[in-house]
Design an enzyme around this catalytic site. Structure first.
Site, PDB file in Angstrom:
ATOM      1  N   HIS A 206      40.590  38.661  35.184  1.00 27.48           N
ATOM      2  CA  HIS A 206      39.506  38.878  34.218  1.00 27.48           C
ATOM      3  C   HIS A 206      38.407  39.821  34.702  1.00 27.48           C
ATOM      4  O   HIS A 206      37.458  40.087  33.980  1.00 27.48           O
ATOM      5  CB  HIS A 206      38.882  37.545  33.784  1.00 27.48           C
ATOM      6  CG  HIS A 206      38.027  36.886  34.834  1.00 27.48           C
ATOM      7  ND1 HIS A 206      38.548  36.102  35.829  1.00 27.48           N
ATOM      8  CD2 HIS A 206      36.689  36.906  35.044  1.00 27.48           C
ATOM      9  CE1 HIS A 206      37.570  35.657  36.597  1.00 27.48           C
ATOM     10  NE2 HIS A 206      36.429  36.130  36.164  1.00 27.48           N
TER      11      HIS A 206
HETATM   12  C1  UD1 Z   1      31.911  35.909  33.005  1.00 26.56           C
HETATM   13  C2  UD1 Z   1      31.077  36.223  34.234  1.00 26.56           C
HETATM   14  C3  UD1 Z   1      31.981  36.292  35.458  1.00 26.56           C
HETATM   15  C4  UD1 Z   1      32.837  35.048  35.593  1.00 26.56           C
HETATM   16  C5  UD1 Z   1      33.575  34.774  34.299  1.00 26.56           C
HETATM   17  C6  UD1 Z   1      34.292  33.458  34.394  1.00 26.56           C
HETATM   18  C7  UD1 Z   1      29.102  37.669  33.960  1.00 26.56           C
HETATM   19  C8  UD1 Z   1      28.571  39.034  34.098  1.00 26.56           C
HETATM   20  N1  UD1 Z   1      30.435  37.524  34.112  1.00 26.56           N
HETATM   21  O1  UD1 Z   1      32.790  36.986  32.795  1.00 26.56           O
HETATM   22  O2  UD1 Z   1      31.188  36.430  36.608  1.00 26.56           O
HETATM   23  O3  UD1 Z   1      33.748  35.232  36.633  1.00 26.56           O
HETATM   24  O4  UD1 Z   1      32.625  34.714  33.218  1.00 26.56           O
HETATM   25  O5  UD1 Z   1      35.278  33.341  33.423  1.00 26.56           O
HETATM   26  O6  UD1 Z   1      28.351  36.749  33.717  1.00 26.56           O
HETATM   27  N2  UD1 Z   1      35.069  35.680  25.222  1.00 26.56           N
HETATM   28  C9  UD1 Z   1      35.624  34.928  24.210  1.00 26.56           C
HETATM   29  N3  UD1 Z   1      35.355  33.591  24.192  1.00 26.56           N
HETATM   30  C10 UD1 Z   1      34.557  32.968  25.093  1.00 26.56           C
HETATM   31  C11 UD1 Z   1      33.991  33.759  26.108  1.00 26.56           C
HETATM   32  C12 UD1 Z   1      34.264  35.111  26.155  1.00 26.56           C
HETATM   33  O7  UD1 Z   1      36.359  35.436  23.372  1.00 26.56           O
HETATM   34  O8  UD1 Z   1      34.357  31.737  25.014  1.00 26.56           O
HETATM   35  C13 UD1 Z   1      35.395  37.136  25.295  1.00 26.56           C
HETATM   36  C14 UD1 Z   1      34.456  38.029  24.494  1.00 26.56           C
HETATM   37  O9  UD1 Z   1      35.214  39.067  23.973  1.00 26.56           O
HETATM   38  C15 UD1 Z   1      33.530  38.549  25.566  1.00 26.56           C
HETATM   39  C16 UD1 Z   1      34.433  38.648  26.782  1.00 26.56           C
HETATM   40  O10 UD1 Z   1      35.332  37.558  26.659  1.00 26.56           O
HETATM   41  O11 UD1 Z   1      32.965  39.791  25.221  1.00 26.56           O
HETATM   42  C17 UD1 Z   1      33.703  38.578  28.100  1.00 26.56           C
HETATM   43  O12 UD1 Z   1      32.875  37.411  28.210  1.00 26.56           O
HETATM   44  P1  UD1 Z   1      31.601  37.390  29.177  1.00 26.56           P
HETATM   45  O13 UD1 Z   1      31.059  36.007  29.224  1.00 26.56           O
HETATM   46  O14 UD1 Z   1      30.669  38.484  28.816  1.00 26.56           O
HETATM   47  O15 UD1 Z   1      32.186  37.804  30.567  1.00 26.56           O
HETATM   48  P2  UD1 Z   1      33.434  37.234  31.366  1.00 26.56           P
HETATM   49  O16 UD1 Z   1      34.397  38.338  31.545  1.00 26.56           O
HETATM   50  O17 UD1 Z   1      33.886  35.967  30.747  1.00 26.56           O
HETATM   51  N1  UDP Z   2      40.411  27.662  35.185  1.00 32.25           N
HETATM   52  C1  UDP Z   2      40.884  26.799  34.202  1.00 32.25           C
HETATM   53  N2  UDP Z   2      41.791  27.272  33.291  1.00 32.25           N
HETATM   54  C2  UDP Z   2      42.259  28.552  33.314  1.00 32.25           C
HETATM   55  C3  UDP Z   2      41.774  29.418  34.331  1.00 32.25           C
HETATM   56  C4  UDP Z   2      40.848  28.951  35.241  1.00 32.25           C
HETATM   57  O1  UDP Z   2      40.491  25.623  34.158  1.00 32.25           O
HETATM   58  O2  UDP Z   2      43.065  28.904  32.463  1.00 32.25           O
HETATM   59  C5  UDP Z   2      39.399  27.155  36.138  1.00 32.25           C
HETATM   60  C6  UDP Z   2      39.804  27.249  37.572  1.00 32.25           C
HETATM   61  O3  UDP Z   2      40.478  26.093  37.964  1.00 32.25           O
HETATM   62  C7  UDP Z   2      38.475  27.376  38.288  1.00 32.25           C
HETATM   63  C8  UDP Z   2      37.622  28.116  37.288  1.00 32.25           C
HETATM   64  O4  UDP Z   2      38.257  27.984  36.031  1.00 32.25           O
HETATM   65  O5  UDP Z   2      37.894  26.116  38.546  1.00 32.25           O
HETATM   66  C9  UDP Z   2      37.503  29.574  37.681  1.00 32.25           C
HETATM   67  O6  UDP Z   2      36.871  30.283  36.668  1.00 32.25           O
HETATM   68  P1  UDP Z   2      37.062  31.841  36.443  1.00 32.25           P
HETATM   69  O7  UDP Z   2      38.286  32.322  37.121  1.00 32.25           O
HETATM   70  O8  UDP Z   2      36.945  32.049  34.986  1.00 32.25           O
HETATM   71  O9  UDP Z   2      35.729  32.461  37.089  1.00 32.25           O
HETATM   72  P2  UDP Z   2      35.291  32.896  38.567  1.00 32.25           P
HETATM   73  O10 UDP Z   2      35.553  31.762  39.489  1.00 32.25           O
HETATM   74  O11 UDP Z   2      36.034  34.142  38.897  1.00 32.25           O
HETATM   75  O12 UDP Z   2      33.846  33.198  38.399  1.00 32.25           O
END
Ligand code: UD1
Ligand code: UDP
Length: 355
Positions: A206
């Site tokens: 991601h």
């Molecule tokens: C965010 C965090 C990242 C973290 C990740 C965990 C920031 C800058 N990034 O990244 O550090 O590792 O979360 O997963 O804070 N979206 C949906 N549904 C949701 C959430 C997101 O469809 O419930 C989609 C939307 O298109 C959105 C995109 O995902 O624009 C990105 O979501 P966003 O929360 O901005 O960043 P992440 O890539 O999730």
């Molecule tokens: N995770 C989950 N389901 C998924 C992918 C990840 O429950 O399909 C959990 C995973 O076990 C971990 C957390 O989400 O505890 C990690 O989150 P993510 O990879 O989104 O973010 P990051 O740690 O990179 O910020």
């Protein structure tokens, strides 16, 4: 007097990080105001964690949703400020490195409410990651900094931060310890996918530098498609949206599925032959369950997993994916890197003493 802690959460890894800590705080009679920014909002990115891990319902959800960095962080900043003024907590507890973390920390610091940062001191030293800015800025406005490792303590010292720093272990390790057996008993994810222990690779991707760039994402999937091993790939919504936009498809051996709840995901982690990821949390969890990890990033902040020989970085050298997945390159031993499973309890005790 009862201590009042405002805990800020908003993204998937933060729900996991608060699971046991919220329980420990409440055990000690702390009044916790749990505030969800709404950064993640899909059921499988948010509510499922509250249900499965027994996290108390958020007191407030700002419903901020997705947006550009400035718009998203700005909206949260204004709302955290309002809530802090209204609820008057003794401190504001933030987790990790997302936009929700920075917004809550900044709002509190400007109001002179002490900021407590859990997972402080992590550094990738790569400023092209939005998280690196969030980490650095949050650490520099924090009053209490909880570090999972000695490396994190040293990173802070290099930036002149030594006061209020505590090495307590890793709160995600606590959660993993507590729920591993539950996952093994309750989850049917392996069966549902028709996969068996040790015979598949688990994938998550991601990071913007992997999934927002069509060429990069295509080459990652192509490299995965050239390996003759079944792969389970729960797809982050950011990645899903981009794949659709770029017209990138899953190779035949790669099973793209919706994001999973924690218990199902943990079962897939624990039984995988190897894990391919760019997630921070997943690199650690791979180590917790003794599964070698291939991190498709140029560097990692979780350096100790690499130094212990259980995590390998793969960036330009994607052509090495096949050999990395088929050779045995990790050692027998796993040193204890992330504490004793009581990091959350230590944080709760310290907060009660200090605030
Ligand atoms: C965010 C965090 C990242 C973290 C990740 C965990 C920031 C800058 N990034 O990244 O550090 O590792 O979360 O997963 O804070 N979206 C949906 N549904 C949701 C959430 C997101 O469809 O419930 C989609 C939307 O298109 C959105 C995109 O995902 O624009 C990105 O979501 P966003 O929360 O901005 O960043 P992440 O890539 O999730
Ligand atoms: N995770 C989950 N389901 C998924 C992918 C990840 O429950 O399909 C959990 C995973 O076990 C971990 C957390 O989400 O505890 C990690 O989150 P993510 O990879 O989104 O973010 P990051 O740690 O990179 O910020």
């Amino acid at each position: 007097v009862q201590v009042k802690v405002l805990t800020a959460i908003g993204a998937r890894p933060q729900f996991v990080k608060t699971a046991i800590l919220s329980e420990e705080l409440r055990k000690l009679g702390v009044e916790e105001i749990l505030v969800h920014s709404g950064q993640h909002y899909d059921d499988m990115m948010s509510d499922v964690f509250f249900r499965e891990l027994g996290i108390p319902a958020a007191d407030i959800n700002f419903g901020v949703g997705s947006g550009s960095h400035g718009a998203q962080t700005g909206e949260m900043l204004a709302k955290f400020e309002e809530t802090i003024l209204d609820r008057k907590p003794d401190c504001v507890l933030v987790h990790g490195d997302t936009n929700s973390t920075l917004a809550a920390a900044l709002a509190a610091a400007k109001l002179e409410v002490p900021v407590v940062h859990n997972e402080a001191g992590l550094r990738s030293y790569n400023r092209s990651m939005p998280e690196e800015h969030n980490r650095v800025l949050t650490d520099h406005c924090s009053d209490t900094l909880f570090c999972p490792t000695q490396v994190a303590v040293e990173n802070l010292a290099k930036e002149g931060i030594t006061d209020g720093v505590h090495q307590i272990g890793d709160v995600m390790f606590d959660v993993s310890q507590r729920f591993q057996n539950v996952a093994e008993k309750q989850s049917h994810a392996l069966q549902a996918l028709g996969m068996s222990r040790g015979e598949y690779v688990l994938v998550t991707l991601h990071r913007p530098y992997n999934v927002d760039d069509p060429e990069r994402m295509a080459s990652l999937l192509e490299a995965m498609g050239q390996v003759d091993i079944p792969m389970a790939f729960p797809v982050h919504p950011r990645t899903r949206a981009n794949m659709e936009q770029f017209g990138i498809e899953f190779p035949r051996n790669v099973h793209g599925i919706d994001p999973l709840g924690y218990l199902d995901f943990m079962q897939l982690e624990a039984n995988a032959r190897m894990i391919i990821t760019d997630s921070g949390g997943v690199q650690k969890e791979a180590y917790f369950v003794g599964v070698p990890c291939v991190t498709v990033r140029p560097e990692t902040e979780w350096v100790e997993t690499v130094n212990a020989g259980w995590n390998r970085l793969l960036w330009d050298n994607l052509d090495e994916l096949g050999t990395t997945l088929s050779e045995r390159w990790w050692p027998e031993q796993q040193p204890e890197l992330y504490g004793d499973g009581n990091a959350s309890a230590k944080i709760a005790e310290l907060l009660v003493r200090k605030y």
